[in-house]
Design a protein around this motif. Structure first.
Motif, short mmCIF file in Angstrom:
data_model
loop_
_atom_site.label_atom_id
_atom_site.label_comp_id
_atom_site.label_asym_id
_atom_site.label_seq_id
_atom_site.Cartn_x
_atom_site.Cartn_y
_atom_site.Cartn_z
N MET A 1 0.81 -1.03 0.03
CA MET A 1 -0.16 0.11 -0.13
C MET A 1 0.87 1.38 -0.08
O MET A 1 0.61 2.15 -0.69
CB MET A 1 -0.79 0.00 1.17
N TYR A 2 1.99 1.27 0.71
CA TYR A 2 2.92 2.43 0.72
C TYR A 2 3.67 2.70 -0.67
O TYR A 2 3.40 3.56 -1.01
CB TYR A 2 4.14 2.02 2.01
N TRP A 3 3.88 1.64 -1.32
CA TRP A 3 4.53 1.77 -2.51
C TRP A 3 3.48 2.26 -3.71
O TRP A 3 3.69 3.08 -4.52
CB TRP A 3 4.98 0.35 -3.20
N GLN A 4 2.12 1.83 -3.40
CA GLN A 4 1.16 2.04 -4.28
C GLN A 4 0.80 3.79 -4.16
O GLN A 4 0.49 4.28 -5.15
CB GLN A 4 -0.22 1.34 -4.04
N VAL A 5 0.58 4.14 -3.01
CA VAL A 5 0.83 5.41 -2.84
C VAL A 5 1.57 6.37 -3.27
O VAL A 5 1.41 7.42 -4.14
CB VAL A 5 0.40 5.99 -1.17
N LEU A 6 2.91 5.94 -2.95
CA LEU A 6 4.18 6.71 -3.45
C LEU A 6 4.25 6.89 -5.16
O LEU A 6 4.41 7.82 -5.77
CB LEU A 6 5.34 6.15 -3.00
N THR A 7 3.76 5.81 -5.71
CA THR A 7 3.63 5.73 -7.18
C THR A 7 2.33 6.16 -7.92
O THR A 7 2.01 6.13 -8.99
CB THR A 7 3.85 4.23 -7.68
N GLY A 8 1.34 6.79 -6.79
CA GLY A 8 0.17 7.30 -7.38
C GLY A 8 -1.03 6.15 -7.85
O GLY A 8 -1.93 6.65 -8.26
N ARG A 9 -0.81 4.93 -7.39
CA ARG A 9 -1.72 3.98 -7.75
C ARG A 9 -2.72 3.86 -6.72
O ARG A 9 -3.94 3.17 -6.93
CB ARG A 9 -0.87 2.70 -7.95
N ARG A 10 -2.52 4.34 -5.74
CA ARG A 10 -3.89 4.35 -4.42
C ARG A 10 -3.86 5.80 -3.78
O ARG A 10 -2.44 6.23 -3.71
CB ARG A 10 -3.29 3.24 -3.67
N ARG A 11 -4.75 6.29 -3.66
CA ARG A 11 -4.82 7.19 -2.86
C ARG A 11 -4.47 7.38 -1.26
O ARG A 11 -4.69 6.25 -0.53
CB ARG A 11 -6.29 8.01 -2.66
N PRO A 12 -3.86 8.49 -0.78
CA PRO A 12 -3.44 7.96 0.67
C PRO A 12 -4.46 8.43 1.91
O PRO A 12 -5.63 8.88 1.41
CB PRO A 12 -2.30 9.39 0.85
#
Length: 102
Positions: free
Chosen positions: A91-102
């Motif tokens: 989830m952390y990586w997905q937020v950093l890469t813009g694939r998931r909202r924080p």
């Protein structure tokens, strides 16, 4: 879904995301994970490995506040420790890469 029903992380991750619907909970997870990385960096730079004792405190501390106060659920760590830890970093990586909202 019970633990026995998760045969893989791929099956677990949608459950994990469902346990992190509240944006404040997700942001507290991100803060805790970022602090874990900072603690590890300080331990490396100072060659003082005692800093690593703080890693679980900051990582789980912020995440658990998010669950108990905002999500009003029990952290997945208690039943699924390895998948939950992996889920935090995915989830952390997905937020950093813009694939998931924080």
């Amino acid at each position: 879904m019970a633990m026995a029903e998760f045969r893989s992380f791929r099956e677990f991750y949608p459950y994990y995301l469902g346990e992190h619907r509240h944006p404040v909970c997700r942001r507290l997870h991100l803060l805790g994970s970022t602090l874990v990385l900072a603690v590890v960096l300080v331990a490396i730079l100072t060659a003082d490995w005692r800093w690593l004792l703080l890693a679980p405190v900051v990582g789980y501390g912020f995440a658990w506040i998010g669950h108990f106060v905002f999500e009003k659920n029990r952290p997945a760590t208690f039943r699924h420790p390895l998948y939950s830890l992996l889920g935090d970093w995915v989830m952390y990586w997905q937020v950093l890469t813009g694939r998931r909202r924080p």
